[in-house]
Design a protein around this motif. Sequence first.
Motif, PDB file in Angstrom:
ATOM      1  N   GLU A 232     -10.596   8.726 -13.314  1.00 15.70           N
ATOM      2  CA  GLU A 232      -9.400   8.609 -12.483  1.00 15.70           C
ATOM      3  C   GLU A 232      -9.727   8.878 -11.010  1.00 15.70           C
ATOM      4  O   GLU A 232     -10.377   9.860 -10.678  1.00 15.70           O
ATOM      5  CB  GLU A 232      -8.358   9.623 -12.976  1.00 15.70           C
ATOM      6  CG  GLU A 232      -7.091   9.579 -12.167  1.00 15.70           C
ATOM      7  CD  GLU A 232      -5.854   9.683 -13.034  1.00 15.70           C
ATOM      8  OE1 GLU A 232      -5.957  10.252 -14.132  1.00 15.70           O
ATOM      9  OE2 GLU A 232      -4.809   9.182 -12.586  1.00 15.70           O
ATOM     10  N   ASP A 233      -9.305   7.949 -10.138  1.00 12.77           N
ATOM     11  CA  ASP A 233      -9.450   8.138  -8.690  1.00 12.77           C
ATOM     12  C   ASP A 233      -8.480   7.162  -8.010  1.00 12.77           C
ATOM     13  O   ASP A 233      -8.757   5.965  -7.924  1.00 12.77           O
ATOM     14  CB  ASP A 233     -10.903   7.852  -8.263  1.00 12.77           C
ATOM     15  CG  ASP A 233     -11.056   7.937  -6.736  1.00 12.77           C
ATOM     16  OD1 ASP A 233     -10.230   8.600  -6.086  1.00 12.77           O
ATOM     17  OD2 ASP A 233     -11.993   7.307  -6.215  1.00 12.77           O
ATOM     18  N   GLN A 234      -7.355   7.696  -7.558  1.00  9.36           N
ATOM     19  CA  GLN A 234      -6.296   6.828  -7.025  1.00  9.36           C
ATOM     20  C   GLN A 234      -6.761   6.020  -5.817  1.00  9.36           C
ATOM     21  O   GLN A 234      -6.341   4.887  -5.615  1.00  9.36           O
ATOM     22  CB  GLN A 234      -5.091   7.679  -6.631  1.00  9.36           C
ATOM     23  CG  GLN A 234      -4.301   8.114  -7.852  1.00  9.36           C
ATOM     24  CD  GLN A 234      -3.102   8.943  -7.500  1.00  9.36           C
ATOM     25  OE1 GLN A 234      -2.896   9.300  -6.346  1.00  9.36           O
ATOM     26  NE2 GLN A 234      -2.313   9.277  -8.511  1.00  9.36           N
ATOM     27  N   ARG A 235      -7.648   6.599  -5.032  1.00 10.00           N
ATOM     28  CA  ARG A 235      -8.130   5.939  -3.822  1.00 10.00           C
ATOM     29  C   ARG A 235      -8.805   4.599  -4.142  1.00 10.00           C
ATOM     30  O   ARG A 235      -8.699   3.638  -3.395  1.00 10.00           O
ATOM     31  CB  ARG A 235      -9.151   6.880  -3.152  1.00 10.00           C
ATOM     32  CG  ARG A 235      -9.282   6.799  -1.673  1.00 10.00           C
ATOM     33  CD  ARG A 235     -10.248   7.891  -1.197  1.00 10.00           C
ATOM     34  NE  ARG A 235     -11.350   8.133  -2.147  1.00 10.00           N
ATOM     35  CZ  ARG A 235     -12.495   7.465  -2.155  1.00 10.00           C
ATOM     36  NH1 ARG A 235     -12.718   6.535  -1.265  1.00 10.00           N
ATOM     37  NH2 ARG A 235     -13.444   7.742  -3.042  1.00 10.00           N
ATOM     38  N   ASN A 237      -8.270   2.949  -7.112  1.00 11.37           N
ATOM     39  CA  ASN A 237      -7.508   2.294  -8.194  1.00 11.37           C
ATOM     40  C   ASN A 237      -8.125   2.478  -9.576  1.00 11.37           C
ATOM     41  O   ASN A 237      -8.040   1.592 -10.420  1.00 11.37           O
ATOM     42  CB  ASN A 237      -7.336   0.796  -7.924  1.00 11.37           C
ATOM     43  CG  ASN A 237      -6.475   0.540  -6.728  1.00 11.37           C
ATOM     44  OD1 ASN A 237      -5.457   1.231  -6.550  1.00 11.37           O
ATOM     45  ND2 ASN A 237      -6.866  -0.401  -5.900  1.00 11.37           N
ATOM     46  N   ARG A 238      -8.816   3.588  -9.758  1.00  7.96           N
ATOM     47  CA  ARG A 238      -9.369   3.855 -11.087  1.00  7.96           C
ATOM     48  C   ARG A 238      -8.482   4.833 -11.845  1.00  7.96           C
ATOM     49  O   ARG A 238      -7.791   5.627 -11.211  1.00  7.96           O
ATOM     50  CB  ARG A 238     -10.798   4.386 -10.972  1.00  7.96           C
ATOM     51  CG  ARG A 238     -11.787   3.292 -10.616  1.00  7.96           C
ATOM     52  CD  ARG A 238     -13.181   3.839 -10.475  1.00  7.96           C
ATOM     53  NE  ARG A 238     -13.319   4.686  -9.311  1.00  7.96           N
ATOM     54  CZ  ARG A 238     -14.089   5.775  -9.244  1.00  7.96           C
ATOM     55  NH1 ARG A 238     -14.782   6.162 -10.280  1.00  7.96           N
ATOM     56  NH2 ARG A 238     -14.161   6.488  -8.154  1.00  7.96           N
TER      57      ARG A 238
END
Length: 336
Positions: A232-235, A237-238
Amino acid sequence: MEITKTLGEFIIEKQSEYPDATGELSSIFASIRLASKLVHREINKAGLADITGGVGSENIQGEQQQKLDVYANERFKTALAARGVVCGLASEEEDSYVHFDDGLNLNGKYVVLIDPVDGSSNIDVNVSVGTIFSVYRRLSPIGGPVTEEDFLQPGNAQVAAGYVIYGSSTMLVYSTGNGVHGFTYDPSLGIFCLSHPDMTYPEDGVIYSVNEGNYVHFHDGVKQYIKYCQVEDQRTNRPYTSRYIGSLVSDFHRNLIKGGIFLYPSSSLHPSGKLRLLYECNPMAFLAEQAGGKAIAGVSERVLDINPTELHQRVPFFVGSVNMVNKLERFLREFS
Ligand code: AHM
Ligand code: MG
């Protein structure tokens, strides 16, 4: 759909931009177009007609031939031989290359490589399949027999490449080195209509496509990249979305439109990968690059620059949005 331009009209228009064009390449497209309509018709009857299932024989690569593989191979071969512009063909379904040595064909300037029905094991379960093709100028002298070296050319020598996807609609997507264009088949009229002019690969995407069942057999670089896709990594898009049909043309087509990366790595199960360089990877790599995407077989190994050594050679294949392939390449460099 309003018809803007048919495939035939589009090809004639493009041809007129090249004063030296002889129309031979256009004839090759006409053959491919005709054979793909016949295959479309059979695929749409699958389940009703006796076209599903295997024929009980294997191709040279030890794979079960499906009835549709054999049917499609014959249709493409016949259609391509009929116009006197192709001197030979190599196919996933043929042990060796085929000479077209009668009449005008001997003087043909071109050879065609083809996977008549890719993903054919999907036919029986009503999942999209495709035809992949690639066209080269022959190297052997015109008028003589075609030779193996005519087929063993690097992908960067392709004159044209494309695929037909038999999906929720049938589409033909091709490039002659001047962009990628897509045509949707209207079965009521029997014509392909320009529906996707100048297709471009999004530079980024959120889809990764790989047979994850093989995960434990992959090398570290690929394993680490798959983990990266899942973190997960919003920056960025994961986590990305996992989409794998198991039908190269369909997986490629979706990623080309939406952005994404497709991986068929080498592994302990498939030491050289599974997909074939000449009639699967090279045409797809050509289309990907023409649309602004990227295709590699490994670190700094552009698919189109590989010098082939055999007709049915397999290579690892990574293709997709340029930024995603670059990222994967960094993982391969660091971990493999
Ligand atoms: P085929 O040419 O025998 O149909 O095999 C090629 C197909 C590709 O369409 C697809 O990408 C791949 O095999 C799927 O392989 P796997 O089932 O190992 O994931
Ligand atoms: Mg195939």
